[in-house]
Design a protein around this motif. Structure first.
Motif, PDB file in Angstrom:
ATOM      1  N   ARG A 125       5.681   3.440   6.272  1.00 27.30           N
ATOM      2  CA  ARG A 125       6.083   4.820   6.250  1.00 27.30           C
ATOM      3  C   ARG A 125       5.843   5.346   4.861  1.00 27.30           C
ATOM      4  N   LEU A 126       5.755   6.817   4.874  1.00 28.88           N
ATOM      5  CA  LEU A 126       5.018   7.231   3.328  1.00 28.88           C
ATOM      6  C   LEU A 126       6.533   7.427   2.603  1.00 28.88           C
ATOM      7  N   LEU A 127       6.173   7.568   1.120  1.00 28.49           N
ATOM      8  CA  LEU A 127       7.307   7.528   0.300  1.00 28.49           C
ATOM      9  C   LEU A 127       8.071   8.798   0.528  1.00 28.49           C
ATOM     10  N   ALA A 128       7.504  10.033   0.860  1.00 31.90           N
ATOM     11  CA  ALA A 128       8.148  11.042   1.220  1.00 31.90           C
ATOM     12  C   ALA A 128       9.347  11.034   2.172  1.00 31.90           C
ATOM     13  N   GLU A 129       9.090  10.381   3.272  1.00 34.49           N
ATOM     14  CA  GLU A 129       9.796  10.113   4.500  1.00 34.49           C
ATOM     15  C   GLU A 129      10.829   9.167   4.168  1.00 34.49           C
ATOM     16  N   LEU A 130      10.733   8.515   3.030  1.00 33.54           N
ATOM     17  CA  LEU A 130      12.074   7.732   2.637  1.00 33.54           C
ATOM     18  C   LEU A 130      12.914   8.317   1.169  1.00 33.54           C
ATOM     19  N   GLY A 131      12.049   9.404   0.846  1.00 32.63           N
ATOM     20  CA  GLY A 131      12.735  10.010  -0.294  1.00 32.63           C
ATOM     21  C   GLY A 131      12.379   9.404  -1.563  1.00 32.63           C
ATOM     22  N   TRP A 132      11.516   8.236  -1.616  1.00 29.80           N
ATOM     23  CA  TRP A 132      11.017   7.456  -2.820  1.00 29.80           C
ATOM     24  C   TRP A 132      10.152   8.088  -3.437  1.00 29.80           C
ATOM     25  N   HIS A 172       1.016  -1.173   0.056  1.00 30.01           N
ATOM     26  CA  HIS A 172       0.059  -0.059  -0.158  1.00 30.01           C
ATOM     27  C   HIS A 172       0.938   1.282   0.044  1.00 30.01           C
ATOM     28  N   VAL A 173       0.853   2.189  -1.058  1.00 34.57           N
ATOM     29  CA  VAL A 173       1.553   3.421  -1.154  1.00 34.57           C
ATOM     30  C   VAL A 173       1.357   4.235  -0.027  1.00 34.57           C
ATOM     31  N   VAL A 174       0.223   4.353   0.453  1.00 41.62           N
ATOM     32  CA  VAL A 174      -0.070   5.042   1.960  1.00 41.62           C
ATOM     33  C   VAL A 174      -0.568   3.903   2.776  1.00 41.62           C
ATOM     34  N   PRO A 175       0.246   3.647   3.769  1.00 39.22           N
ATOM     35  CA  PRO A 175       0.077   2.345   4.468  1.00 39.22           C
ATOM     36  C   PRO A 175      -1.445   2.397   5.050  1.00 39.22           C
ATOM     37  N   ARG A 176      -2.064   1.423   5.377  1.00 34.39           N
ATOM     38  CA  ARG A 176      -3.429   1.226   5.925  1.00 34.39           C
ATOM     39  C   ARG A 176      -3.359   1.784   7.400  1.00 34.39           C
ATOM     40  N   SER A 177      -2.269   1.585   8.151  1.00 34.33           N
ATOM     41  CA  SER A 177      -2.157   2.289   9.216  1.00 34.33           C
ATOM     42  C   SER A 177      -2.105   3.653   9.448  1.00 34.33           C
TER      43      SER A 177
END
Length: 177
Positions: free
Chosen positions: A124-131, A95-100
């Motif tokens: 985590r969100l993609l922005a948090e990882l820089g992905w 899930h791109v935006v985690p269900r949690s």
């Protein structure tokens, strides 16, 4: 050859069936062979060409399915069995935006992923990882769901193109972000 495309009496694509089922339809005179692969299957008393496209003898009314069900197999097929993050072979979905974090289990939020990237991303969100995603996930058109899990045969293309199914699962659906 993985299966045969079944066309309605009006040449509308209906589904893909295993080769054995296609032969049974032809032998029971419920369908006629439209195209064959050139391979010949033999029995004790009969030789029949292996069909790649069969057309039903009678029209079958099929309820219209406007949506392709969201399944692991369908997501993997949509994404070409490639990880959305690193492009290696995918073996799970993410899930791109985690269900949690409030993400929904819907087509626009689910992508194929390899186990390594899925574990690294965690909740985590993609922005948090820089992905970032190389494409925008979207829901496929409802009329392409019948071919999930089958390799598209070149002989099917004229029949799928005639009904507007051209590139319905191909990289043409991947929109660069």
């Amino acid at each position: 050859m993985s299966g045969a495309l079944v066309l309605n009496a009006t040449y509308e694509p209906l589904c893909v069936v295993p080769l054995r089922r296609a032969i049974v339809l032809v032998l029971a005179e419920k369908a006629v062979v439209v195209e064959s692969a050139g391979a010949v299957l033999h029995s004790a008393r009969l030789a029949i060409e292996a069909p790649t496209v069969v057309r039903l003898s009678r029209f079958v009314r099929v309820p219209y399915r406007s949506r392709v069900p969201l399944t692991r197999r369908a997501v993997m097929h949509r994404d070409g069995l490639r990880c959305a993050y690193c492009q290696r072979r995918a073996d799970t979905i993410d899930h791109v935006v985690p269900r949690s974090r409030g993400g929904k289990h819907e087509w626009v939020n689910v992508v194929a992923a390899c186990a390594t990237c899925n574990h690294r991303k965690a909740d985590r969100l993609l922005a948090e990882l820089g992905w970032s995603l190389p494409f925008t996930p979207k829901e496929p058109a409802g009329y392409v769901g019948f071919a999930v899990g089958y390799v598209r045969e070149p002989a099917w293309e004229p029949y799928l193109d005639a009904w507007g199914n051209r590139d319905a699962w191909s990289d043409g659906d991947r929109v660069a972000s």
